[in-house]
Write a protein that holds these residues in place. Structure first.
Motif, PDB file in Angstrom:
ATOM      1  N   ASP A  36     -16.222  -6.687 -27.540  1.00 46.58           N
ATOM      2  CA  ASP A  36     -16.446  -6.073 -29.024  1.00 46.58           C
ATOM      3  C   ASP A  36     -16.817  -6.851 -30.061  1.00 46.58           C
ATOM      4  O   ASP A  36     -16.993  -6.788 -31.559  1.00 46.58           O
ATOM      5  CB  ASP A  36     -14.945  -5.421 -29.212  1.00 46.58           C
ATOM      6  CG  ASP A  36     -14.196  -6.861 -28.692  1.00 46.58           C
ATOM      7  OD1 ASP A  36     -14.302  -7.568 -28.289  1.00 46.58           O
ATOM      8  OD2 ASP A  36     -12.541  -5.715 -29.022  1.00 46.58           O
ATOM      9  N   ALA A  59     -18.157  -4.065 -32.695  1.00 48.38           N
ATOM     10  CA  ALA A  59     -17.799  -3.221 -32.755  1.00 48.38           C
ATOM     11  C   ALA A  59     -17.543  -2.332 -33.106  1.00 48.38           C
ATOM     12  O   ALA A  59     -15.999  -2.359 -32.633  1.00 48.38           O
ATOM     13  CB  ALA A  59     -18.497  -3.204 -31.153  1.00 48.38           C
ATOM     14  N   ASP A  63     -20.615  -0.836 -26.844  1.00 46.63           N
ATOM     15  CA  ASP A  63     -19.806  -1.497 -26.258  1.00 46.63           C
ATOM     16  C   ASP A  63     -20.980  -2.848 -25.984  1.00 46.63           C
ATOM     17  O   ASP A  63     -22.648  -2.380 -26.181  1.00 46.63           O
ATOM     18  CB  ASP A  63     -19.823  -1.180 -24.469  1.00 46.63           C
ATOM     19  CG  ASP A  63     -19.423  -2.938 -23.334  1.00 46.63           C
ATOM     20  OD1 ASP A  63     -20.067  -3.478 -23.539  1.00 46.63           O
ATOM     21  OD2 ASP A  63     -18.849  -1.675 -22.453  1.00 46.63           O
ATOM     22  N   ALA A  69     -24.472  -0.478 -29.795  1.00 48.90           N
ATOM     23  CA  ALA A  69     -22.719  -0.705 -29.980  1.00 48.90           C
ATOM     24  C   ALA A  69     -23.912  -0.799 -31.785  1.00 48.90           C
ATOM     25  O   ALA A  69     -24.569  -0.969 -31.976  1.00 48.90           O
ATOM     26  CB  ALA A  69     -22.016  -2.218 -29.331  1.00 48.90           C
TER      27      ALA A  69
END
Length: 120
Positions: A36, A59, A63, A69
């Protein structure tokens, strides 16, 4: 050193397109990510030492590991590398004026390009 009021805060862009734009300005992600968060760095080797311009993001959708993302960017940083401890970003650091000016130019141009691909 933080580059405040650059307009990066709140910019959101697709990870793959962001990777391409960042690379045009010498900022690479390499393996500096988790699922993230992302970190883009550009290294500067000067007589005064080794410095890194860093742009980070996280993010807000998707992902990073899957390369799918939507990334929200954070305030860009400039740090000085100290062996063996790593990079220091503190306000007490001394950064060459020419380097700061160069980084400001890079960030201005980069923000313009990212704004063109940014998601609202």
């Amino acid at each position: 050193m933080k580059f405040e009021n650059t307009g990066f805060e709140g910019l959101k862009a697709d990870l793959r397109r962001l990777d391409d734009v960042m690379l045009e300005y010498g900022l690479v992600r390499e393996s500096q990510w988790d699922y993230d968060r992302v970190t883009y760095d550009r290294k500067f080797e000067l007589n005064e030492g080794v410095f890194y311009l860093r742009v980070q993001g996280y993010a807000v959708e998707g992902d990073v590991g899957a390369n799918k993302a939507l990334v929200q960017l954070l305030t860009p940083l400039l740090g000085k590398y100290y062996y063996p401890h790593g990079v220091e970003y503190g306000e007490g650091e001394n950064f060459p004026k020419s380097l700061v000016t160069q980084c400001e130019t890079i960030l201005t141009n980069l923000k313009e390009e990212i704004s063109a691909i940014a998601k609202k």
